[in-house]
Design an enzyme around this catalytic site. Structure first.
Site, PDB file in Angstrom:
ATOM      1  CG  ASP A 117      24.311   9.963   3.044  1.00 40.10           C
ATOM      2  OD1 ASP A 117      24.465   8.655   3.218  1.00 40.10           O
ATOM      3  OD2 ASP A 117      23.333  10.580   3.543  1.00 40.10           O
ATOM      4  CE  LYS A 168      16.244   7.624  10.266  1.00 39.17           C
ATOM      5  NZ  LYS A 168      16.252   7.207   8.825  1.00 39.17           N
ATOM      6  CG  ASP A 226      24.411   9.167   8.302  1.00 38.24           C
ATOM      7  OD1 ASP A 226      24.581  10.133   7.185  1.00 38.24           O
ATOM      8  OD2 ASP A 226      23.236   8.634   8.442  1.00 38.24           O
TER       9      ASP A 226
END
Ligand code: GTP
Length: 372
Positions: A117, A168, A226
């Site tokens: 993706d 993250k 992304d």
């Protein structure tokens, strides 16, 4: 050289459009995202691609078949993880599919692994060359972003070794260089991933490799998106349209039956326009779409076979396939309209409304977040 493309995610953030197609089939300038990725790999000398599939595997296989751009395509389907509990997920994550494709990837040479993706204009050969100059088990393409908090962030030494890899981070972000979702891996990697188990390569493997001093990075510049969230998907389409027009690859269309085209725009085959509409900038209109009179579309993606009636406005939104918009419909920013939805005359979908496939919307103004 071989490449594995992770192609089996559920794409939950792009629901409801991802309920009826995998994310890799979302069109970018009217071509599936996966088509753009395979074309670029072919140009970089990749001869075999393994598609690690799971969700809607049949759909991907039916569209892509056995070969594209001279590249041989193999399909490796996630097996449900062993020792399943009622709550466990029937998918292998971002690491498990690599181990499952061990036989197809082989043990002789390094291979690419790509998140399916990511839309990027990268030179894969350059990343491979960098990898070969390091003593690495994995080399990650790195990209600089403004907000690194939703990515895997790295701390890099002068020698391009990744000292720390934090997925993250909530605070104390070590840098603004993030994992670009494009890797070169040595066959050693198989030892770090247990067979038949769900594994996150970002959370379980990369931090360990960093500790063992076997993880390196190579910065890439230029186009990189992304395609995870609706706004990013619309942005990816816009950036690709812009790149295409810079290369002279776009078909210049100035006016169609009194409809004004504001570049950059992609128009599919068999699209019909009424009069005095304004299309663009940053718009893709799929094949066989019908656009009425005095319609205004900007910064949006319209999937094939959709009908947009007179006086309607679409800004910053995505309409699925076979959608029917009545007259004077307003679709505001961040809206995602599922396939086969019908929206009646004079309706407004306010910001970020999601409409599930085949729904009929007839309320005058809809502010609820999700119409199911
Ligand atoms: P969200 O549900 O919106 O987070 O999207 P996603 O499911 O695509 O997850 P994510 O963006 O983290 O996935 C990164 C890449 O890995 C995408 O190309 C996915 O298709 C792929 N991917 C994620 N999970 C799996 C999985 O369990 N199996 C396989 N084969 N691919 C996966």
């Amino acid at each position: 050289m071989k490449a594995l493309i992770l192609a089996g995610g559920f794409g939950t953030r792009l629901r409801p459009l991802s309920c009826t197609r995998p994310k890799l089939l979302f069109p970018i300038a009217n071509r599936p995202l996966l088509d753009l990725i395979i074309e670029r790999l072919a140009k970089n000398g990749v001869e075999e691609v393994i598609l690690a599939v799971n969700f809607m595997a049949e759909r991907l296989e039916a569209v892509f078949g056995k070969t594209r751009y001279g590249v041989t395509l193999h399909y490796s389907r996630d097996k449900p993880p062993k020792r399943e509990t009622p709550n466990s997920q029937k998918s292998l994550g971002t690491g498990g599919p690599i181990r499952q494709a061990e036989k197809l990837l082989g043990k002789e040479e390094p291979f690419f692994v790509l998140n399916g993706d990511i839309l990027a204009d990268v030179d894969y050969s350059e990343i491979l060359e960098a990898h070969q100059s390091y003593d690495a088990t994995a080399t990650l393409a790195l990209h600089r972003v403004e907000d690194p908090s939703r990515f895997g962030v790295v701390k890099l030494t002068k020698e391009n070794r990744i000292e720390a890899f934090v997925e993250k981070p909530k605070k104390n972000t070590p840098s603004n260089q993030v994992n670009a979702g494009i890797y070169v891996l040595e066959p050693d990697i198989f030892q770090y991933i247990q067979a038949g188990k769900r594994c996150s390569i970002e959370r379980e493997v990369f931090p360990k490799l960093a500790e063992e001093r076997k993880l390196f990075g190579h910065e890439i510049k230029g186009l990189w998106v992304d395609v995870g969230k609706p706004a990013d998907y619309i942005k990816a389409n816009a950036l690709w349209l812009a790149a295409r027009s810079k290369d002279g690859r776009s078909t210049k269309i100035s006016a169609l039956r009194g409809t004004k085209i504001k570049e950059n725009v992609a128009i599919g085959s068999g699209v019909q326009f009424g009069e005095i509409s304004i299309i663009g900038p940053n718009v893709s209109v799929g094949k066989e779409v019908r656009v009425g009179n005095r319609v205004h579309i900007e910064n949006s993606v319209i999937f094939p076979h959709t009908t947009i009636s007179d006086y309607s406005t679409i800004k910053g939104a995505v309409l699925g396939e076979h959608v029917t918009l009545g007259r004077n419909v307003r679709i505001e920013e961040g809206c995602l309209v599922g396939d086969y939805v019908t929206i009646q005359d004079n309706t407004t979908l306010s910001q970020n409304v999601k409409v599930c496939p085949s729904k009929k919307v007839d309320e005058r103004t809809t502010t609820s977040q999700c119409i199911v």
